[in-house]
Motif scaffolding. Structure first.
Motif, PDB file in Angstrom:
ATOM      1  N   GLY A   1       0.831  -1.200   0.000  1.00  0.00           N
ATOM      2  CA  GLY A   1       0.000   0.000   0.000  1.00  0.00           C
ATOM      3  C   GLY A   1       0.862   1.244   0.000  1.00  0.00           C
ATOM      4  O   GLY A   1       2.062   1.186   0.282  1.00  0.00           O
ATOM      5  N   SER A   2       0.238   2.377  -0.326  1.00  0.00           N
ATOM      6  CA  SER A   2       0.974   3.649  -0.351  1.00  0.00           C
ATOM      7  C   SER A   2       0.021   4.792  -0.037  1.00  0.00           C
ATOM      8  O   SER A   2      -1.196   4.680  -0.206  1.00  0.00           O
ATOM      9  CB  SER A   2       1.619   3.881  -1.730  1.00  0.00           C
ATOM     10  N   CYS A   3       0.590   5.871   0.438  1.00  0.00           N
ATOM     11  CA  CYS A   3      -0.176   7.093   0.678  1.00  0.00           C
ATOM     12  C   CYS A   3       0.772   8.285   0.686  1.00  0.00           C
ATOM     13  O   CYS A   3       1.918   8.165   1.139  1.00  0.00           O
ATOM     14  CB  CYS A   3      -0.928   7.011   2.009  1.00  0.00           C
ATOM     15  N   PHE A   4       0.304   9.408   0.186  1.00  0.00           N
ATOM     16  CA  PHE A   4       1.072  10.647   0.192  1.00  0.00           C
ATOM     17  C   PHE A   4       0.531  11.577   1.266  1.00  0.00           C
ATOM     18  O   PHE A   4      -0.653  11.561   1.583  1.00  0.00           O
ATOM     19  CB  PHE A   4       0.955  11.349  -1.169  1.00  0.00           C
ATOM     20  N   TYR A   5       1.408  12.399   1.825  1.00  0.00           N
ATOM     21  CA  TYR A   5       0.944  13.442   2.736  1.00  0.00           C
ATOM     22  C   TYR A   5       1.678  14.739   2.415  1.00  0.00           C
ATOM     23  O   TYR A   5       2.789  14.723   1.874  1.00  0.00           O
ATOM     24  CB  TYR A   5       1.119  13.034   4.198  1.00  0.00           C
ATOM     25  N   HIS A   6       1.015  15.851   2.730  1.00  0.00           N
ATOM     26  CA  HIS A   6       1.499  17.157   2.290  1.00  0.00           C
ATOM     27  C   HIS A   6       1.498  18.147   3.460  1.00  0.00           C
ATOM     28  O   HIS A   6       0.462  18.741   3.773  1.00  0.00           O
ATOM     29  CB  HIS A   6       0.618  17.702   1.167  1.00  0.00           C
ATOM     30  N   PRO A   7       2.633  18.318   4.140  1.00  0.00           N
ATOM     31  CA  PRO A   7       2.694  19.308   5.213  1.00  0.00           C
ATOM     32  C   PRO A   7       2.593  20.722   4.629  1.00  0.00           C
ATOM     33  O   PRO A   7       3.353  21.084   3.730  1.00  0.00           O
ATOM     34  CB  PRO A   7       4.076  19.075   5.844  1.00  0.00           C
ATOM     35  N   ARG A   8       1.646  21.501   5.117  1.00  0.00           N
ATOM     36  CA  ARG A   8       1.449  22.870   4.660  1.00  0.00           C
ATOM     37  C   ARG A   8       1.401  23.820   5.859  1.00  0.00           C
ATOM     38  O   ARG A   8       1.376  23.384   7.006  1.00  0.00           O
ATOM     39  CB  ARG A   8       0.153  22.974   3.837  1.00  0.00           C
ATOM     40  N   GLU A   9       1.373  25.118   5.564  1.00  0.00           N
ATOM     41  CA  GLU A   9       1.418  26.099   6.647  1.00  0.00           C
ATOM     42  C   GLU A   9       0.254  25.940   7.612  1.00  0.00           C
ATOM     43  O   GLU A   9       0.414  26.136   8.822  1.00  0.00           O
ATOM     44  CB  GLU A   9       1.390  27.524   6.063  1.00  0.00           C
ATOM     45  N   SER A  10      -0.916  25.591   7.113  1.00  0.00           N
ATOM     46  CA  SER A  10      -2.136  25.593   7.921  1.00  0.00           C
ATOM     47  C   SER A  10      -2.662  24.207   8.255  1.00  0.00           C
ATOM     48  O   SER A  10      -3.568  24.071   9.091  1.00  0.00           O
ATOM     49  CB  SER A  10      -3.238  26.353   7.171  1.00  0.00           C
ATOM     50  N   HIS A  11      -2.126  23.150   7.617  1.00  0.00           N
ATOM     51  CA  HIS A  11      -2.705  21.825   7.744  1.00  0.00           C
ATOM     52  C   HIS A  11      -1.768  20.799   7.126  1.00  0.00           C
ATOM     53  O   HIS A  11      -0.719  21.145   6.577  1.00  0.00           O
ATOM     54  CB  HIS A  11      -4.052  21.774   7.015  1.00  0.00           C
ATOM     55  N   VAL A  12      -2.169  19.544   7.218  1.00  0.00           N
ATOM     56  CA  VAL A  12      -1.505  18.473   6.473  1.00  0.00           C
ATOM     57  C   VAL A  12      -2.546  17.874   5.526  1.00  0.00           C
ATOM     58  O   VAL A  12      -3.652  17.510   5.950  1.00  0.00           O
ATOM     59  CB  VAL A  12      -0.945  17.381   7.409  1.00  0.00           C
ATOM     60  N   GLY A  13      -2.225  17.831   4.253  1.00  0.00           N
ATOM     61  CA  GLY A  13      -3.111  17.209   3.284  1.00  0.00           C
ATOM     62  C   GLY A  13      -2.795  15.725   3.163  1.00  0.00           C
ATOM     63  O   GLY A  13      -1.628  15.328   3.158  1.00  0.00           O
ATOM     64  N   LEU A  14      -3.830  14.919   3.111  1.00  0.00           N
ATOM     65  CA  LEU A  14      -3.655  13.478   2.918  1.00  0.00           C
ATOM     66  C   LEU A  14      -4.039  13.167   1.480  1.00  0.00           C
ATOM     67  O   LEU A  14      -5.170  13.394   1.070  1.00  0.00           O
ATOM     68  CB  LEU A  14      -4.526  12.699   3.914  1.00  0.00           C
ATOM     69  N   GLY A  15      -3.073  12.676   0.735  1.00  0.00           N
ATOM     70  CA  GLY A  15      -3.280  12.447  -0.689  1.00  0.00           C
ATOM     71  C   GLY A  15      -3.810  11.064  -0.984  1.00  0.00           C
ATOM     72  O   GLY A  15      -4.317  10.360  -0.105  1.00  0.00           O
ATOM     73  N   ILE A  16      -3.672  10.643  -2.208  1.00  0.00           N
ATOM     74  CA  ILE A  16      -4.259   9.396  -2.674  1.00  0.00           C
ATOM     75  C   ILE A  16      -3.688   8.209  -1.885  1.00  0.00           C
ATOM     76  O   ILE A  16      -2.476   8.072  -1.721  1.00  0.00           O
ATOM     77  CB  ILE A  16      -4.033   9.235  -4.193  1.00  0.00           C
ATOM     78  N   MET A  17      -4.595   7.371  -1.350  1.00  0.00           N
ATOM     79  CA  MET A  17      -4.206   6.177  -0.598  1.00  0.00           C
ATOM     80  C   MET A  17      -4.662   4.949  -1.368  1.00  0.00           C
ATOM     81  O   MET A  17      -5.792   4.898  -1.847  1.00  0.00           O
ATOM     82  CB  MET A  17      -4.821   6.172   0.795  1.00  0.00           C
ATOM     83  N   ASN A  18      -3.775   3.956  -1.452  1.00  0.00           N
ATOM     84  CA  ASN A  18      -4.089   2.738  -2.202  1.00  0.00           C
ATOM     85  C   ASN A  18      -3.549   1.513  -1.505  1.00  0.00           C
ATOM     86  O   ASN A  18      -2.483   1.562  -0.875  1.00  0.00           O
ATOM     87  CB  ASN A  18      -3.494   2.806  -3.617  1.00  0.00           C
ATOM     88  N   VAL A  19      -4.280   0.413  -1.624  1.00  0.00           N
ATOM     89  CA  VAL A  19      -3.854  -0.884  -1.106  1.00  0.00           C
ATOM     90  C   VAL A  19      -4.106  -1.913  -2.203  1.00  0.00           C
ATOM     91  O   VAL A  19      -5.181  -1.935  -2.808  1.00  0.00           O
ATOM     92  CB  VAL A  19      -4.628  -1.271   0.171  1.00  0.00           C
ATOM     93  N   LEU A  20      -3.138  -2.759  -2.463  1.00  0.00           N
ATOM     94  CA  LEU A  20      -3.321  -3.806  -3.466  1.00  0.00           C
ATOM     95  C   LEU A  20      -4.460  -4.736  -3.034  1.00  0.00           C
ATOM     96  O   LEU A  20      -4.597  -5.058  -1.855  1.00  0.00           O
ATOM     97  CB  LEU A  20      -2.034  -4.623  -3.627  1.00  0.00           C
ATOM     98  N   PRO A  21      -5.290  -5.172  -3.992  1.00  0.00           N
ATOM     99  CA  PRO A  21      -6.406  -6.060  -3.645  1.00  0.00           C
ATOM    100  C   PRO A  21      -5.958  -7.318  -2.894  1.00  0.00           C
ATOM    101  O   PRO A  21      -6.678  -7.827  -2.038  1.00  0.00           O
ATOM    102  CB  PRO A  21      -7.005  -6.422  -5.010  1.00  0.00           C
ATOM    103  N   ASP A  22      -4.739  -7.802  -3.168  1.00  0.00           N
ATOM    104  CA  ASP A  22      -4.233  -9.014  -2.519  1.00  0.00           C
ATOM    105  C   ASP A  22      -4.107  -8.837  -1.005  1.00  0.00           C
ATOM    106  O   ASP A  22      -4.115  -9.831  -0.260  1.00  0.00           O
ATOM    107  CB  ASP A  22      -2.850  -9.373  -3.074  1.00  0.00           C
ATOM    108  N   PHE A  23      -3.980  -7.583  -0.549  1.00  0.00           N
ATOM    109  CA  PHE A  23      -3.743  -7.324   0.873  1.00  0.00           C
ATOM    110  C   PHE A  23      -4.924  -6.620   1.534  1.00  0.00           C
ATOM    111  O   PHE A  23      -4.787  -6.035   2.602  1.00  0.00           O
ATOM    112  CB  PHE A  23      -2.469  -6.495   1.041  1.00  0.00           C
ATOM    113  N   ALA A  24      -6.082  -6.654   0.902  1.00  0.00           N
ATOM    114  CA  ALA A  24      -7.266  -6.039   1.486  1.00  0.00           C
ATOM    115  C   ALA A  24      -7.618  -6.723   2.806  1.00  0.00           C
ATOM    116  O   ALA A  24      -7.483  -7.942   2.957  1.00  0.00           O
ATOM    117  CB  ALA A  24      -8.446  -6.151   0.516  1.00  0.00           C
ATOM    118  N   GLY A  25      -8.054  -5.919   3.778  1.00  0.00           N
ATOM    119  CA  GLY A  25      -8.477  -6.457   5.062  1.00  0.00           C
ATOM    120  C   GLY A  25      -7.360  -6.782   6.024  1.00  0.00           C
ATOM    121  O   GLY A  25      -7.602  -7.356   7.094  1.00  0.00           O
ATOM    122  N   LYS A  26      -6.124  -6.409   5.693  1.00  0.00           N
ATOM    123  CA  LYS A  26      -4.985  -6.711   6.555  1.00  0.00           C
ATOM    124  C   LYS A  26      -4.500  -5.500   7.352  1.00  0.00           C
ATOM    125  O   LYS A  26      -3.422  -5.531   7.944  1.00  0.00           O
ATOM    126  CB  LYS A  26      -3.824  -7.298   5.729  1.00  0.00           C
ATOM    127  N   GLY A  27      -5.275  -4.408   7.345  1.00  0.00           N
ATOM    128  CA  GLY A  27      -4.916  -3.243   8.145  1.00  0.00           C
ATOM    129  C   GLY A  27      -3.878  -2.334   7.523  1.00  0.00           C
ATOM    130  O   GLY A  27      -3.291  -1.496   8.213  1.00  0.00           O
TER     131      GLY A  27
END
Length: 301
Positions: free
Chosen positions: A68-94
Protein backbone atom coordinates in the motif's frame (compact mmCIF):
# COMPACT_ATOMS: atom_id res chain seq x y z
CA UNK A 1 4.13 -4.88 8.40
CA UNK A 2 6.63 -2.06 7.92
CA UNK A 3 5.59 1.52 7.13
CA UNK A 4 8.42 3.53 5.61
CA UNK A 5 9.12 6.29 3.08
CA UNK A 6 9.15 5.33 -0.57
CA UNK A 7 12.71 4.58 -1.65
CA UNK A 8 14.32 6.15 -4.72
CA UNK A 9 13.61 3.89 -7.70
CA UNK A 10 10.23 2.72 -6.35
CA UNK A 11 8.21 5.37 -8.19
CA UNK A 12 7.05 3.00 -10.91
CA UNK A 13 6.13 0.38 -8.32
CA UNK A 14 3.94 2.88 -6.47
CA UNK A 15 2.46 4.18 -9.73
CA UNK A 16 1.51 0.63 -10.73
CA UNK A 17 -0.02 0.10 -7.28
CA UNK A 18 -2.14 3.25 -7.67
CA UNK A 19 -3.29 2.15 -11.13
CA UNK A 20 -4.16 -1.42 -10.14
CA UNK A 21 -5.73 -0.67 -6.75
CA UNK A 22 -7.95 2.17 -7.98
CA UNK A 23 -9.09 0.39 -11.13
CA UNK A 24 -9.75 -2.84 -9.26
CA UNK A 25 -12.11 -1.15 -6.81
CA UNK A 26 -14.01 0.87 -9.42
CA UNK A 27 -14.29 -2.09 -11.78
CA UNK A 28 -15.60 -4.42 -9.08
CA UNK A 29 -18.01 -1.93 -7.48
CA UNK A 30 -19.09 0.38 -10.30
CA UNK A 31 -18.21 -1.47 -13.48
CA UNK A 32 -15.67 0.94 -14.97
CA UNK A 33 -12.04 1.96 -14.57
CA UNK A 34 -10.70 5.39 -13.58
CA UNK A 35 -7.28 5.03 -15.21
CA UNK A 36 -7.74 3.97 -18.83
CA UNK A 37 -4.10 4.40 -19.85
CA UNK A 38 -0.89 2.62 -18.94
CA UNK A 39 0.15 2.05 -15.30
CA UNK A 40 3.15 4.27 -15.97
CA UNK A 41 0.79 7.20 -16.60
CA UNK A 42 0.01 7.36 -12.90
CA UNK A 43 3.59 8.38 -12.23
CA UNK A 44 2.16 11.88 -12.53
CA UNK A 45 1.22 11.41 -8.85
CA UNK A 46 4.63 10.24 -7.62
CA UNK A 47 6.50 12.70 -9.82
CA UNK A 48 4.37 15.70 -8.82
CA UNK A 49 4.46 14.89 -5.13
CA UNK A 50 8.19 14.25 -5.09
CA UNK A 51 8.67 17.73 -6.54
CA UNK A 52 6.31 19.30 -3.99
CA UNK A 53 7.11 17.15 -0.94
CA UNK A 54 10.20 14.97 -1.32
CA UNK A 55 10.12 11.97 0.98
CA UNK A 56 6.42 12.35 1.83
CA UNK A 57 5.18 9.19 0.15
CA UNK A 58 4.74 6.36 2.65
CA UNK A 59 4.57 2.72 1.66
CA UNK A 60 3.48 -0.29 3.69
CA UNK A 61 5.64 -3.35 3.12
CA UNK A 62 4.06 -6.74 3.84
CA UNK A 63 5.29 -10.21 2.96
CA UNK A 64 8.22 -8.64 1.15
CA UNK A 65 5.97 -6.59 -1.16
CA UNK A 66 4.84 -2.98 -1.34
CA UNK A 67 1.24 -3.58 -0.30
CA UNK A 68 0.00 0.00 0.00
CA UNK A 69 0.97 3.65 -0.35
CA UNK A 70 -0.18 7.09 0.68
CA UNK A 71 1.07 10.65 0.19
CA UNK A 72 0.94 13.44 2.74
CA UNK A 73 1.50 17.16 2.29
CA UNK A 74 2.69 19.31 5.21
CA UNK A 75 1.45 22.87 4.66
CA UNK A 76 1.42 26.10 6.65
CA UNK A 77 -2.14 25.59 7.92
CA UNK A 78 -2.71 21.82 7.74
CA UNK A 79 -1.51 18.47 6.47
CA UNK A 80 -3.11 17.21 3.28
CA UNK A 81 -3.66 13.48 2.92
CA UNK A 82 -3.28 12.45 -0.69
CA UNK A 83 -4.26 9.40 -2.67
CA UNK A 84 -4.21 6.18 -0.60
CA UNK A 85 -4.09 2.74 -2.20
CA UNK A 86 -3.85 -0.88 -1.11
CA UNK A 87 -3.32 -3.81 -3.47
CA UNK A 88 -6.41 -6.06 -3.65
CA UNK A 89 -4.23 -9.01 -2.52
CA UNK A 90 -3.74 -7.32 0.87
CA UNK A 91 -7.27 -6.04 1.49
CA UNK A 92 -8.48 -6.46 5.06
CA UNK A 93 -4.99 -6.71 6.55
CA UNK A 94 -4.92 -3.24 8.14
CA UNK A 95 -2.62 -1.68 5.54
CA UNK A 96 -4.62 1.53 5.05
CA UNK A 97 -5.13 1.90 8.81
CA UNK A 98 -1.38 1.62 9.44
CA UNK A 99 -0.59 4.24 6.80
CA UNK A 100 -3.26 6.60 8.13
CA UNK A 101 -2.07 6.29 11.73
CA UNK A 102 1.48 7.12 10.65
CA UNK A 103 0.35 10.29 8.87
CA UNK A 104 -1.89 11.41 11.74
CA UNK A 105 1.11 11.03 14.03
CA UNK A 106 3.28 13.13 11.73
CA UNK A 107 0.61 15.87 11.59
CA UNK A 108 0.78 16.51 15.33
CA UNK A 109 -1.58 19.36 16.23
CA UNK A 110 -2.25 20.41 12.65
CA UNK A 111 -5.60 19.56 11.06
CA UNK A 112 -5.52 16.80 8.46
CA UNK A 113 -7.63 17.31 5.33
CA UNK A 114 -8.62 14.89 2.57
CA UNK A 115 -11.07 14.02 -0.19
CA UNK A 116 -12.74 10.62 -0.11
CA UNK A 117 -15.21 8.92 -2.41
CA UNK A 118 -18.77 8.87 -1.08
CA UNK A 119 -19.19 5.62 -3.02
CA UNK A 120 -16.58 3.78 -0.94
CA UNK A 121 -18.02 3.03 2.51
CA UNK A 122 -14.88 1.15 3.59
CA UNK A 123 -12.86 4.29 2.95
CA UNK A 124 -15.47 6.48 4.65
CA UNK A 125 -15.44 4.22 7.71
CA UNK A 126 -11.63 4.19 7.85
CA UNK A 127 -11.47 7.97 8.05
CA UNK A 128 -14.42 8.64 10.34
CA UNK A 129 -13.21 6.00 12.80
CA UNK A 130 -9.91 7.88 12.89
CA UNK A 131 -11.67 11.13 13.86
CA UNK A 132 -12.33 12.72 10.47
CA UNK A 133 -15.68 14.36 9.79
CA UNK A 134 -17.26 15.41 6.47
CA UNK A 135 -17.38 19.20 6.05
CA UNK A 136 -18.56 19.40 2.42
CA UNK A 137 -20.06 17.24 -0.32
CA UNK A 138 -18.96 17.60 -3.94
CA UNK A 139 -20.52 16.30 -7.12
CA UNK A 140 -17.94 15.23 -9.68
CA UNK A 141 -19.13 16.59 -13.02
CA UNK A 142 -18.04 16.26 -16.63
CA UNK A 143 -19.20 17.58 -19.97
CA UNK A 144 -20.26 14.91 -22.51
CA UNK A 145 -17.56 14.16 -25.06
CA UNK A 146 -17.86 16.42 -28.09
CA UNK A 147 -20.38 18.69 -26.37
CA UNK A 148 -20.48 22.31 -27.53
CA UNK A 149 -20.39 24.90 -24.76
CA UNK A 150 -22.79 27.83 -24.78
CA UNK A 151 -21.26 31.31 -25.10
CA UNK A 152 -19.25 32.48 -22.08
CA UNK A 153 -21.36 33.92 -19.26
CA UNK A 154 -21.71 37.68 -19.15
CA UNK A 155 -20.73 39.32 -15.90
CA UNK A 156 -18.46 41.86 -14.26
CA UNK A 157 -14.73 41.26 -14.22
CA UNK A 158 -12.53 39.30 -16.60
CA UNK A 159 -10.50 36.11 -16.85
CA UNK A 160 -6.76 36.26 -17.38
CA UNK A 161 -3.98 33.71 -17.71
CA UNK A 162 -2.29 33.50 -14.31
CA UNK A 163 1.38 34.31 -13.84
CA UNK A 164 3.82 34.41 -10.93
CA UNK A 165 2.85 38.01 -10.21
CA UNK A 166 -0.58 36.74 -9.14
CA UNK A 167 0.79 34.29 -6.54
CA UNK A 168 0.34 36.38 -3.39
CA UNK A 169 -3.17 37.44 -4.39
CA UNK A 170 -4.10 33.81 -5.05
CA UNK A 171 -2.65 32.67 -1.72
CA UNK A 172 -4.48 35.43 0.18
CA UNK A 173 -7.77 34.63 -1.52
CA UNK A 174 -7.57 30.94 -0.65
CA UNK A 175 -6.73 31.77 2.96
CA UNK A 176 -9.78 34.05 3.10
CA UNK A 177 -12.21 31.66 1.38
CA UNK A 178 -10.97 28.20 2.40
CA UNK A 179 -9.08 29.02 5.60
CA UNK A 180 -5.92 27.28 4.40
CA UNK A 181 -2.52 28.30 3.12
CA UNK A 182 -0.51 26.27 0.59
CA UNK A 183 1.71 28.67 -1.32
CA UNK A 184 3.94 25.75 -2.43
CA UNK A 185 1.12 24.21 -4.47
CA UNK A 186 0.05 27.48 -6.08
CA UNK A 187 3.62 28.34 -6.96
CA UNK A 188 3.95 24.93 -8.64
CA UNK A 189 0.88 25.59 -10.80
CA UNK A 190 2.27 28.91 -11.98
CA UNK A 191 5.81 27.61 -12.62
CA UNK A 192 4.34 24.70 -14.58
CA UNK A 193 2.04 26.82 -16.75
CA UNK A 194 1.81 25.13 -20.14
CA UNK A 195 3.46 21.92 -18.88
CA UNK A 196 0.27 19.91 -18.25
CA UNK A 197 -0.98 22.70 -15.95
CA UNK A 198 -3.13 25.70 -16.90
CA UNK A 199 -4.21 28.32 -14.37
CA UNK A 200 -6.47 31.35 -14.77
CA UNK A 201 -7.43 34.17 -12.45
CA UNK A 202 -10.64 36.20 -12.41
CA UNK A 203 -10.25 39.88 -11.57
CA UNK A 204 -12.95 42.35 -10.62
CA UNK A 205 -13.43 45.85 -12.04
CA UNK A 206 -10.70 47.21 -9.76
CA UNK A 207 -8.22 44.58 -10.93
CA UNK A 208 -8.32 42.60 -7.67
CA UNK A 209 -8.30 38.80 -7.87
CA UNK A 210 -11.66 37.36 -6.84
CA UNK A 211 -11.10 33.83 -8.13
CA UNK A 212 -8.55 31.43 -9.56
CA UNK A 213 -8.77 27.96 -11.08
CA UNK A 214 -6.05 25.51 -12.09
CA UNK A 215 -6.31 22.37 -14.25
CA UNK A 216 -4.15 19.47 -15.35
CA UNK A 217 -4.21 17.68 -18.72
CA UNK A 218 -2.19 14.47 -18.48
CA UNK A 219 -2.96 10.83 -19.39
CA UNK A 220 -2.84 9.96 -15.68
CA UNK A 221 -5.03 12.84 -14.47
CA UNK A 222 -7.41 15.06 -16.42
CA UNK A 223 -9.09 17.44 -14.04
CA UNK A 224 -10.18 21.04 -13.55
CA UNK A 225 -9.23 22.19 -10.06
CA UNK A 226 -8.22 23.20 -7.53
CA UNK A 227 -9.59 26.71 -7.27
CA UNK A 228 -11.45 29.21 -5.10
CA UNK A 229 -13.89 31.98 -6.05
CA UNK A 230 -15.78 34.66 -4.15
CA UNK A 231 -19.05 34.07 -6.01
CA UNK A 232 -20.88 32.25 -8.81
CA UNK A 233 -19.96 34.92 -11.36
CA UNK A 234 -16.22 34.31 -10.95
CA UNK A 235 -16.74 30.53 -10.78
CA UNK A 236 -18.79 30.34 -13.99
CA UNK A 237 -16.34 32.52 -15.90
CA UNK A 238 -13.32 30.48 -14.76
CA UNK A 239 -14.96 27.08 -15.37
CA UNK A 240 -16.09 28.15 -18.83
CA UNK A 241 -12.58 29.33 -19.69
CA UNK A 242 -11.06 26.04 -18.52
CA UNK A 243 -13.63 23.98 -20.42
CA UNK A 244 -12.88 26.01 -23.55
CA UNK A 245 -9.21 24.98 -23.60
CA UNK A 246 -7.98 22.39 -26.09
CA UNK A 247 -7.38 19.14 -24.18
CA UNK A 248 -6.37 15.56 -24.81
CA UNK A 249 -9.26 14.23 -22.71
CA UNK A 250 -12.49 15.05 -20.92
CA UNK A 251 -11.73 16.57 -17.50
CA UNK A 252 -13.68 16.07 -14.29
CA UNK A 253 -14.43 18.99 -11.97
CA UNK A 254 -15.80 19.01 -8.42
CA UNK A 255 -18.65 21.38 -7.50
CA UNK A 256 -20.03 21.89 -3.95
CA UNK A 257 -23.51 20.39 -3.88
CA UNK A 258 -24.87 23.34 -1.87
CA UNK A 259 -23.92 25.83 -4.61
CA UNK A 260 -27.30 25.36 -6.28
CA UNK A 261 -27.07 28.32 -8.67
CA UNK A 262 -23.70 27.15 -10.00
CA UNK A 263 -24.87 23.53 -10.24
CA UNK A 264 -28.01 24.57 -12.14
CA UNK A 265 -25.97 26.61 -14.61
CA UNK A 266 -23.59 23.72 -15.23
CA UNK A 267 -26.55 21.42 -15.87
CA UNK A 268 -27.79 24.01 -18.38
CA UNK A 269 -24.41 23.84 -20.11
CA UNK A 270 -24.83 20.06 -20.38
CA UNK A 271 -22.67 18.83 -17.47
CA UNK A 272 -23.40 15.40 -16.05
CA UNK A 273 -22.65 13.88 -12.66
CA UNK A 274 -19.96 11.22 -12.40
CA UNK A 275 -19.52 10.57 -8.68
CA UNK A 276 -19.73 12.16 -5.22
CA UNK A 277 -16.87 13.03 -2.87
CA UNK A 278 -16.62 14.18 0.72
CA UNK A 279 -14.16 16.76 1.98
CA UNK A 280 -13.18 15.50 5.42
CA UNK A 281 -11.16 17.13 8.19
CA UNK A 282 -9.60 15.80 11.36
CA UNK A 283 -9.21 18.83 13.61
CA UNK A 284 -10.38 22.41 13.24
CA UNK A 285 -11.99 23.75 10.09
CA UNK A 286 -13.88 26.91 9.25
CA UNK A 287 -16.95 27.37 7.03
CA UNK A 288 -16.04 28.45 3.49
CA UNK A 289 -16.23 32.14 2.66
CA UNK A 290 -16.93 31.47 -1.00
CA UNK A 291 -16.77 28.63 -3.52
CA UNK A 292 -14.12 25.91 -3.19
CA UNK A 293 -13.28 23.49 -6.02
CA UNK A 294 -10.87 20.80 -4.80
CA UNK A 295 -8.78 18.39 -6.84
CA UNK A 296 -7.22 14.94 -6.61
CA UNK A 297 -3.81 16.32 -7.64
CA UNK A 298 -2.54 17.81 -5.47
CA UNK A 299 -4.80 16.82 -2.60
CA UNK A 300 -3.42 19.23 -0.02
CA UNK A 301 -6.57 21.39 0.23
Amino acid sequence: MTVRPMNPGEESTVASLIHRSTNSWYQSKLGYEIFTGKPEDTRIFTDTYEVLDPGCCLVAELEGKVAGSCFYHPRESHVGLGIMNVLPDFAGKGVAKALLEEIIGKAGELPVRLLSSAMNLDSYSLYTKAGFAPVAVYQDMRMPAGHTLPPPPAGPGSVRMANTGHLFGMVDLEAEIAGISRSKDLSHFLRSQGNHWTTFVHVDASGKIDGWLASIDHPGCQMIGPGVMRDENAAMALIHMQLSQARSGNPVFLIPTHETILVAELYRWGARNVELHFAQVRGNSSPPGGIIMPSFLPESG
